[in-house]
Design a protein around this motif. Structure first.
Motif, PDB file in Angstrom:
ATOM      1  N   UNK A 184       0.803  -1.223   0.000  1.00  0.00           N
ATOM      2  CA  UNK A 184       0.000   0.000   0.000  1.00  0.00           C
ATOM      3  C   UNK A 184       0.838   1.276   0.000  1.00  0.00           C
ATOM      4  N   UNK A 185       2.063   1.192  -0.545  1.00  0.00           N
ATOM      5  CA  UNK A 185       2.862   2.408  -0.673  1.00  0.00           C
ATOM      6  C   UNK A 185       2.292   3.332  -1.743  1.00  0.00           C
ATOM      7  N   UNK A 186       1.484   2.786  -2.635  1.00  0.00           N
ATOM      8  CA  UNK A 186       0.876   3.608  -3.685  1.00  0.00           C
ATOM      9  C   UNK A 186      -0.478   4.167  -3.272  1.00  0.00           C
ATOM     10  N   UNK A 187      -0.888   3.932  -2.023  1.00  0.00           N
ATOM     11  CA  UNK A 187      -2.196   4.400  -1.578  1.00  0.00           C
ATOM     12  C   UNK A 187      -2.103   5.860  -1.139  1.00  0.00           C
ATOM     13  N   UNK A 188      -2.483   6.740  -2.035  1.00  0.00           N
ATOM     14  CA  UNK A 188      -2.521   8.173  -1.755  1.00  0.00           C
ATOM     15  C   UNK A 188      -3.860   8.718  -2.247  1.00  0.00           C
ATOM     16  N   UNK A 189      -4.287   9.876  -1.726  1.00  0.00           N
ATOM     17  CA  UNK A 189      -5.549  10.460  -2.222  1.00  0.00           C
ATOM     18  C   UNK A 189      -5.517  10.629  -3.742  1.00  0.00           C
ATOM     19  N   UNK A 190      -6.575  10.186  -4.383  1.00  0.00           N
ATOM     20  CA  UNK A 190      -6.748  10.279  -5.839  1.00  0.00           C
ATOM     21  C   UNK A 190      -5.825   9.347  -6.618  1.00  0.00           C
ATOM     22  N   UNK A 191      -5.109   8.449  -5.945  1.00  0.00           N
ATOM     23  CA  UNK A 191      -4.258   7.495  -6.664  1.00  0.00           C
ATOM     24  C   UNK A 191      -5.119   6.397  -7.275  1.00  0.00           C
ATOM     25  N   UNK A 192      -4.531   5.652  -8.218  1.00  0.00           N
ATOM     26  CA  UNK A 192      -5.265   4.552  -8.863  1.00  0.00           C
ATOM     27  C   UNK A 192      -5.668   3.500  -7.834  1.00  0.00           C
ATOM     28  N   UNK A 248      10.632   6.606  12.909  1.00  0.00           N
ATOM     29  CA  UNK A 248       9.645   5.773  13.593  1.00  0.00           C
ATOM     30  C   UNK A 248       8.345   6.546  13.817  1.00  0.00           C
ATOM     31  N   UNK A 249       8.471   7.809  14.153  1.00  0.00           N
ATOM     32  CA  UNK A 249       7.287   8.639  14.389  1.00  0.00           C
ATOM     33  C   UNK A 249       6.465   8.782  13.108  1.00  0.00           C
ATOM     34  N   UNK A 250       7.152   9.080  12.015  1.00  0.00           N
ATOM     35  CA  UNK A 250       6.463   9.249  10.740  1.00  0.00           C
ATOM     36  C   UNK A 250       5.863   7.926  10.260  1.00  0.00           C
ATOM     37  N   UNK A 251       6.602   6.832  10.494  1.00  0.00           N
ATOM     38  CA  UNK A 251       6.119   5.518  10.072  1.00  0.00           C
ATOM     39  C   UNK A 251       4.823   5.159  10.787  1.00  0.00           C
ATOM     40  N   UNK A 252       4.788   5.343  12.106  1.00  0.00           N
ATOM     41  CA  UNK A 252       3.588   5.013  12.857  1.00  0.00           C
ATOM     42  C   UNK A 252       2.404   5.868  12.404  1.00  0.00           C
ATOM     43  N   UNK A 253       2.667   7.129  12.093  1.00  0.00           N
ATOM     44  CA  UNK A 253       1.601   8.003  11.595  1.00  0.00           C
ATOM     45  C   UNK A 253       1.087   7.507  10.249  1.00  0.00           C
ATOM     46  N   UNK A 254       2.026   7.060   9.382  1.00  0.00           N
ATOM     47  CA  UNK A 254       1.614   6.539   8.071  1.00  0.00           C
ATOM     48  C   UNK A 254       0.814   5.249   8.210  1.00  0.00           C
ATOM     49  N   UNK A 256      -1.050   4.321  10.721  1.00  0.00           N
ATOM     50  CA  UNK A 256      -2.393   4.658  11.220  1.00  0.00           C
ATOM     51  C   UNK A 256      -3.258   5.241  10.110  1.00  0.00           C
ATOM     52  N   UNK A 257      -2.693   6.154   9.336  1.00  0.00           N
ATOM     53  CA  UNK A 257      -3.493   6.798   8.288  1.00  0.00           C
ATOM     54  C   UNK A 257      -3.864   5.810   7.189  1.00  0.00           C
ATOM     55  N   UNK A 258      -2.940   4.867   6.880  1.00  0.00           N
ATOM     56  CA  UNK A 258      -3.236   3.855   5.868  1.00  0.00           C
ATOM     57  C   UNK A 258      -4.373   2.948   6.319  1.00  0.00           C
ATOM     58  N   UNK A 259      -4.297   2.475   7.560  1.00  0.00           N
ATOM     59  CA  UNK A 259      -5.373   1.627   8.080  1.00  0.00           C
ATOM     60  C   UNK A 259      -6.693   2.388   8.129  1.00  0.00           C
ATOM     61  N   UNK A 264     -11.858   3.205   6.210  1.00  0.00           N
ATOM     62  CA  UNK A 264     -12.804   4.252   5.834  1.00  0.00           C
ATOM     63  C   UNK A 264     -13.570   3.936   4.569  1.00  0.00           C
ATOM     64  N   UNK A 265     -13.021   3.060   3.745  1.00  0.00           N
ATOM     65  CA  UNK A 265     -13.732   2.596   2.545  1.00  0.00           C
ATOM     66  C   UNK A 265     -14.703   1.459   2.881  1.00  0.00           C
ATOM     67  N   UNK A 266     -14.766   1.083   4.157  1.00  0.00           N
ATOM     68  CA  UNK A 266     -15.649  -0.010   4.559  1.00  0.00           C
ATOM     69  C   UNK A 266     -15.059  -1.379   4.311  1.00  0.00           C
ATOM     70  N   UNK A 267     -13.729  -1.473   4.206  1.00  0.00           N
ATOM     71  CA  UNK A 267     -13.071  -2.739   3.910  1.00  0.00           C
ATOM     72  C   UNK A 267     -12.465  -3.337   5.181  1.00  0.00           C
ATOM     73  N   UNK A 268     -12.316  -4.650   5.184  1.00  0.00           N
ATOM     74  CA  UNK A 268     -11.633  -5.345   6.268  1.00  0.00           C
ATOM     75  C   UNK A 268     -10.129  -5.173   6.071  1.00  0.00           C
TER      76      UNK A 268
END
Length: 294
Positions: A184-192, A248-254, A256-259, A264-268
């Motif tokens: 999920x490194x490609x998961x960004x707003x408006x990404x494919x 480590x701080x930035x990683x944990x934030x990423x 959390x936001x990825x999950x 938020x899309x209603x996925x497991x």
């Protein structure tokens, strides 16, 4: 349970898939249940609240007793396995197991479990080349097709920006379970990838996102003088040990936001590490799908 490195050393994906499936000791779901279906199974006495349309009136006329016809309802799924084959999946852990290699093992095990349950199963490899598809089928030759496609999959480039590439994933018939395995490194707003998750949710069916990472991505456990390279862009940075806490701080934030974005899309959503034995990871996924404790 063998770890991924030991399983890869066997060099036999069909055998490894069976070992992983057997080690998981669980199924996706019961393949059949009693209910109101097409194929007659048995009678049972009428109980208040039962659907009167299922009463066998001829039997009632002969015996003066009320019975319902029960049948086997087919609850088989169409299982669609989606593999992220972008270049970042080439990243390897300390044992030399790449995320792509681990993904092959886990998806092969999932495919084996699906066929044990008589489910139709298909594979979709999403890469810079577009979408390579093995359409879902439930015949005896399907597993060899899937294993061949998994073995041939290579991780290159970035995921295609054209969302229409994934159109075959957006049509479904009956009950479907779509399993996406990605870092999920490609998961960004408006990404494919983000648009694909949105479209899959809108198309209906269950969608399970498996977030695969290597332990050294989480710990940054490299020598002080290491140079890190982005596998998709080629950008290089010199590792500064003093920056580990900030990383480590930035990683944990990423994380959390990825999950949060995926849920938020209603996925497991489940996060997995390449250091986990694939059978243990598969068992965890299957048990959670059944609503059982891990």
């Amino acid at each position: 349970m063998l770890d991924a490195a030991a399983l890869l050393a066997l060099g036999n994906l069909p055998l490894v898939a069976r070992l992983i499936a057997d080690g998981a000791q669980a199924g996706l779901h019961p393949s059949r249940r009693r209910g109101a279906g097409l194929e007659f199974s048995q009678y049972r006495p009428y109980q208040p609240g039962d659907d009167l349309r299922r009463l066998d009136w001829r039997l009632a006329a002969r015996s003066d007793r009320y019975y319902l016809r029960e049948s086997d309802v087919d609850t088989r799924l169409t299982v669609r396995l989606v593999l992220d084959a972008s270049a970042s999946m080439n990243h390897a852990d300390a044992a030399g197991v790449s995320k792509l290699a681990y993904a092959r093992l886990l998806l092969a095990g999932l495919a084996h479990v699906a066929r044990q349950q008589s489910d139709a199963v298909g594979l979709y490899v999403l890469s810079a080349k577009g979408l390579q598809t093995v359409p879902p089928r439930e015949d005896t030759g399907q597993l060899p097709r899937l294993f061949h496609a998994l073995g041939a999959a290579t991780a290159t480039g970035t995921l295609p920006a054209d969302a229409t590439t994934a159109a075959p994933l957006l049509s479904r018939q009956g009950n479907t379970l779509t399993v996406i395995l990605s870092d999920f490194y490609d998961l960004e707003p408006q990404s494919a990838l983000e648009r694909l998750l949105t479209q899959l949710r809108a198309a209906g069916g269950d969608v399970l996102a498996l977030h695969l990472l290597a332990p050294n991505e989480l710990t940054l456990d490299y020598p002080a003088a290491a140079t890190l390279e982005d596998l998709e862009t080629g950008q290089r940075v010199q590792l500064d040990p003093a920056q580990r806490p900030a990383y480590q701080q930035q990683l944990q934030a990423w994380l959390r936001s990825t999950e949060q974005s995926i849920r938020g899309h209603g996925l497991d959503y489940h996060r997995l590490l390449t250091s986990e034995p694939p059978a243990a990871a598969l068992r965890l996924v299957l048990r959670r799908r059944q609503g059982l404790p891990a």
